[in-house]
Design a protein around this motif. Structure first.
Motif, PDB file in Angstrom:
ATOM      1  N   LYS A  27      21.038 -31.604  18.516  1.00  0.00           N
ATOM      2  CA  LYS A  27      20.843 -32.958  19.386  1.00  0.00           C
ATOM      3  C   LYS A  27      20.690 -32.524  20.777  1.00  0.00           C
ATOM      4  O   LYS A  27      19.980 -33.212  21.554  1.00  0.00           O
ATOM      5  N   ARG A  28      21.364 -31.585  21.363  1.00  0.00           N
ATOM      6  CA  ARG A  28      21.551 -31.334  22.808  1.00  0.00           C
ATOM      7  C   ARG A  28      20.334 -30.629  23.183  1.00  0.00           C
ATOM      8  O   ARG A  28      19.513 -30.878  24.265  1.00  0.00           O
ATOM      9  N   LYS A  29      19.553 -29.830  22.268  1.00  0.00           N
ATOM     10  CA  LYS A  29      18.306 -29.307  22.453  1.00  0.00           C
ATOM     11  C   LYS A  29      17.191 -30.259  22.620  1.00  0.00           C
ATOM     12  O   LYS A  29      16.399 -30.352  23.477  1.00  0.00           O
ATOM     13  N   VAL A  32      17.642 -31.987  26.153  1.00  0.00           N
ATOM     14  CA  VAL A  32      17.308 -30.941  27.181  1.00  0.00           C
ATOM     15  C   VAL A  32      15.950 -30.798  27.373  1.00  0.00           C
ATOM     16  O   VAL A  32      15.084 -30.906  28.500  1.00  0.00           O
ATOM     17  N   TRP A  33      15.236 -30.618  26.089  1.00  0.00           N
ATOM     18  CA  TRP A  33      13.586 -30.430  26.159  1.00  0.00           C
ATOM     19  C   TRP A  33      12.735 -31.726  26.403  1.00  0.00           C
ATOM     20  O   TRP A  33      12.116 -31.573  27.066  1.00  0.00           O
ATOM     21  N   GLY A  34      13.365 -32.804  26.033  1.00  0.00           N
ATOM     22  CA  GLY A  34      12.851 -34.124  26.165  1.00  0.00           C
ATOM     23  C   GLY A  34      12.798 -34.296  27.617  1.00  0.00           C
ATOM     24  O   GLY A  34      11.816 -34.826  28.276  1.00  0.00           O
ATOM     25  N   THR A  80       9.882 -39.268  23.261  1.00  0.00           N
ATOM     26  CA  THR A  80      10.330 -39.207  22.113  1.00  0.00           C
ATOM     27  C   THR A  80      11.210 -38.136  21.560  1.00  0.00           C
ATOM     28  O   THR A  80      12.246 -38.495  20.803  1.00  0.00           O
ATOM     29  N   MET A  81      11.235 -37.022  22.091  1.00  0.00           N
ATOM     30  CA  MET A  81      12.170 -36.033  21.864  1.00  0.00           C
ATOM     31  C   MET A  81      13.604 -36.473  22.637  1.00  0.00           C
ATOM     32  O   MET A  81      14.663 -36.059  21.895  1.00  0.00           O
ATOM     33  N   LYS A  88      20.167 -39.191  17.247  1.00  0.00           N
ATOM     34  CA  LYS A  88      20.307 -38.477  15.966  1.00  0.00           C
ATOM     35  C   LYS A  88      21.658 -38.179  15.817  1.00  0.00           C
ATOM     36  O   LYS A  88      22.600 -38.155  16.619  1.00  0.00           O
ATOM     37  N   LYS A  89      22.027 -38.502  14.566  1.00  0.00           N
ATOM     38  CA  LYS A  89      23.657 -38.332  14.142  1.00  0.00           C
ATOM     39  C   LYS A  89      23.787 -36.954  14.112  1.00  0.00           C
ATOM     40  O   LYS A  89      23.114 -36.158  13.480  1.00  0.00           O
TER      41      LYS A  89
END
Length: 96
Positions: A27-29, A32-34, A80-81, A88-89
């Motif tokens: 979720k964190r990735k 951050v990437w989005g 989208t990311m 995201k759960k």
């Protein structure tokens, strides 16, 4: 020489995102990437690719066309990311 700055900022943004998302949850990735893709990678990479393509084709009019095509694609992928990361759960069996 300006395209080197564009590539440099895009690579630096990717390195910072990699460092910030290392050993984090999915979720964190995604978050951050989005954000990194929308803010650092997409605009500067589309600018640098536009300048490179203009230099190769020796036509300055391809710069706006390339940026108009590439930037929204990268921005939408980053958005989208980010949204996947926000909504995201978190699974209970997923490591932190």
């Amino acid at each position: 020489m300006a395209f080197v700055v564009g590539y440099g900022i895009a690579i630096f943004g990717a390195l910072v995102a990699y460092i910030l998302s290392e050993n984090k949850s999915k979720k964190r990735k995604y978050i951050v990437w989005g954000i990194t893709l929308m803010v650092a990678i997409s605009p500067f990479l589309s600018f640098a690719i536009g300048l490179t393509f203009a230099f190769v084709s020796e036509n300055g009019w391809v710069i706006p066309g390339t940026i108009i095509i590439l930037f929204p694609i990268g921005f939408i992928i980053g958005l989208t990311m980010l949204l996947v990361g926000i909504f995201k759960k978190k699974r209970t069996d997923e490591p932190i």
